[in-house]
Design a protein around this motif. Structure first.
Motif, PDB file in Angstrom:
ATOM      1  N   VAL A  40       0.868  -1.169   0.000  1.00 48.33           N
ATOM      2  CA  VAL A  40       0.000   0.000   0.000  1.00 48.33           C
ATOM      3  C   VAL A  40       0.904   1.218   0.000  1.00 48.33           C
ATOM      4  N   THR A  41       0.591   2.193  -0.857  1.00 48.06           N
ATOM      5  CA  THR A  41       1.413   3.396  -0.977  1.00 48.06           C
ATOM      6  C   THR A  41       0.527   4.628  -0.867  1.00 48.06           C
ATOM      7  N   GLY A  91      -4.766   9.990  -3.211  1.00 46.26           N
ATOM      8  CA  GLY A  91      -5.361   8.695  -2.938  1.00 46.26           C
ATOM      9  C   GLY A  91      -4.361   7.687  -2.404  1.00 46.26           C
ATOM     10  N   ILE A  92      -4.775   6.413  -2.454  1.00 41.10           N
ATOM     11  CA  ILE A  92      -3.985   5.296  -1.950  1.00 41.10           C
ATOM     12  C   ILE A  92      -3.840   4.273  -3.063  1.00 41.10           C
ATOM     13  N   SER A 141      -2.954  -3.645  -9.721  1.00 39.07           N
ATOM     14  CA  SER A 141      -3.030  -2.504  -8.796  1.00 39.07           C
ATOM     15  C   SER A 141      -4.343  -1.773  -8.993  1.00 39.07           C
ATOM     16  N   VAL A 142      -4.708  -0.984  -7.996  1.00 44.88           N
ATOM     17  CA  VAL A 142      -5.870  -0.101  -8.081  1.00 44.88           C
ATOM     18  C   VAL A 142      -5.554   1.153  -7.282  1.00 44.88           C
ATOM     19  N   PHE A 143      -5.998   2.298  -7.797  1.00 46.48           N
ATOM     20  CA  PHE A 143      -5.769   3.576  -7.120  1.00 46.48           C
ATOM     21  C   PHE A 143      -7.094   4.060  -6.567  1.00 46.48           C
ATOM     22  N   TYR A 192     -12.722  11.498   1.310  1.00 44.81           N
ATOM     23  CA  TYR A 192     -11.582  12.032   2.041  1.00 44.81           C
ATOM     24  C   TYR A 192     -11.177  11.091   3.170  1.00 44.81           C
ATOM     25  N   ILE A 193      -9.870  10.920   3.368  1.00 42.22           N
ATOM     26  CA  ILE A 193      -9.325  10.155   4.491  1.00 42.22           C
ATOM     27  C   ILE A 193      -8.314  11.043   5.201  1.00 42.22           C
TER      28      ILE A 193
END
Length: 512
Positions: A48-49, A55-56, A102-104, A113-114
């Motif tokens: 996880v980046t 985003g993530i 991968s997924v963004f 929002y996080i």
């Protein structure tokens, strides 16, 4: 003898080391088995980046003897009750055995929002075309603001992230938060074992981009010193603020109120939520007390228990906070902590506070507010009477159509009743309205017409006749032509004038 004892201790140490090695190997083996599903699907790597403000990125590489069909990630944001589910898109594939995907997950909108510092709990789900499936163990990732290198201090429950040579501030925030948990947790009946994470920024330019997306105008006009994200168990605090410890104390109380009194069904009203947050503040200022005192002196108190949200003006907001803290203090001192815990639990069960307060305290919210007002020596707030709240009916003047028959009655000496004096609109009479009469074509010898019949013709054609004359002469009249009224009575002199004008127009047409 001494040699034997030394040898014995050495053997025990060797045995202990071997046992520790065996335990570690068993743990690694269990983890390896957990990452391998039925049919031989294997998770080679995952990660996880944080792409802060955007985003993530979730990524994984898997391998299977059969073709990989789907790779998905399940994740939960902080302590939210509902998780999320996203499918990964394949990036590379080697011989149908190894797949990287991968997924963004975007976080740059208000809805997604996080807050920085949130714990992301995630796991991967992999299936192949043969129906084999792999479910990985859950892992945790801290979604940090990647603009800075963060350091942390923690007591095991509360963790403060900071950067730069400001560890003393971080320690102050940690101490204030722990003290608030000890004070307010028992009062509210809130759990204090779930983690709370605080991200401390050193100044406003650092903190502003970390807040939820808002309008540019709002961000320019307001400086946010603290913000609680209760479902996630996360605080953002401006460490350089004069009362940073009080800000952290206030905001962490919001998290406790959420845990004790809010859920999928229940919502704590703003006045009670903010009042509890200020009641739990271990470093309060005196601005709210001064604002409350001024409002009392000016008889300008807000209808606090009847408000669904906060007021709109800055001055009223300060009064709102002062009143909210004062009434919460009264509730705790007058009725005790047990009643407050019961109120939180009742609201969390799904009951509106207007129903929860009578159930717990035996009085309505307005009666509770008036008891608080009694303690301050100020007048009660009363609801308006039902009758006085209704709109007052205004009399409406009756209107009636003006007909030729009315003109005839006026010409014969009949007395007309002014419209303003009428109370009931007159019923429609059985006398039919006169049919439209075609404008007579003039002849060389005009035919005599009775006066009454002539009046009917004029009433229907006077305006058109004058307009025609104006068009032929090319002159403007300077105003509109109509039948003037005064108090609802038609003047017969005006009718006579119209008759004469119509007759002149008819003779002129005949002469042409």
């Amino acid at each position: 003898m001494s040699c034997n004892r030394t040898l014995g201790r050495t053997l025990w140490r060797i045995a202990g080391l071997l046992l520790a090695v065996l335990l570690l190997l068993s743990v690694f083996a269990a983890q390896s088995l957990a990452q391998t599903g039925s049919g031989g699907i294997e998770l080679l790597s995952s990660g996880v980046t944080s792409k802060f403000q955007e985003g993530i990125l979730f990524d994984a590489e898997v391998r299977s003897s059969a073709e990989i069909e789907e790779i998905a990630v399940r994740f939960r944001i902080g302590q939210r009750e509902i998780g999320a589910y996203e499918y990964l898109e394949p990036d590379e594939q080697s011989g149908g055995e190894s797949v990287r995907a991968s997924v963004f997950y975007r976080t740059n909108t208000s809805a997604r929002y996080i807050a920085p510092g949130t714990i992301i709990t995630y796991s991967f789900e992999v299936t192949d075309v043969d129906g084999n499936r792999l479910d990985t163990e859950e892992s945790e990732y801290i979604y940090h603001d990647d603009r800075y290198e963060w350091e942390e201090i923690t007591n095991g429950i509360v963790t403060v992230s900071y950067h730069g040579p400001v560890s003393f501030r971080a320690e102050e925030l940690l101490d204030a938060t722990v003290q608030t948990l000890e004070n307010m947790g028992p009062l509210l009946g809130a759990g204090v074992d779930d983690p709370i994470r605080i991200t401390m920024y050193n100044n406003w330019p650092e903190m502003r981009p970390a807040l939820p997306p808002d309008s540019v105008t709002t961000r320019r006009e307001l400086i946010t010193e603290g913000q609680a994200h209760s479902p996630e168990g996360v605080l953002l605090v401006l460490g350089g603020a004069p009362r940073a410890s009080g800000i952290a104390s206030h905001e962490v109380t919001h998290i406790l109120v959420h845990r004790a009194g809010e859920g999928s069904l229940g919502r704590v009203p703003s006045w009670l939520n903010e009042g509890l947050a200020e009641f739990g503040n271990i470093q309060p200022g005196d601005s709210y007390d001064r604002a409350l005192l001024r409002a009392i002196q000016r008889d300008d108190l807000l209808p606090i228990t009847g408000m669904n949200g906060q007021p709109g003006t800055p001055e009223d907001v300060i009064i709102f906070y002062g009143q909210a803290r004062s009434i919460v203090r009264f509730m705790v001192e007058e009725y005790g902590a047990e009643k407050m815990r019961e109120l939180m639990a009742t609201i969390k069960s799904g009951k509106n506070y207007r129903n929860a307060i009578p159930e717990v305290y035996g009085i309505t919210p307005l009666e509770l507010e008036n008891q608080w007002r009694d303690s301050l020596g100020v007048p009660h707030r009363n609801l308006p009477d039902a009758e006085s709240a209704l709109p007052t009916a205004l009399p409406t003047a009756a209107l009636s159509l003006l007909s030729i028959d009315a003109l005839r009655q006026q010409g014969s000496g009949a007395t007309a009743v002014p419209a303003a004096a009428a109370t009931v609109a007159p019923e429609r009479t059985a006398t039919p309205a006169p049919e439209a009469t075609a404008v007579p074509q003039p002849t060389t010898v005009p035919t005599a017409v009775p006066a009454a019949a002539r009046a009917e013709q004029v009433a229907g054609t006077a305006v058109a006749a004058l307009s025609e004359m104006e068009r032929e002469n090319g002159e403007g009249s300077g105003g509109s032509c109509g039948i003037p009224t005064r108090g609802g009575i038609v003047e017969m002199s005006s009718v006579a004038l119209l008759v004469g004008l119509a007759w002149l127009w008819a003779r002129r047409r005949a002469g042409n």
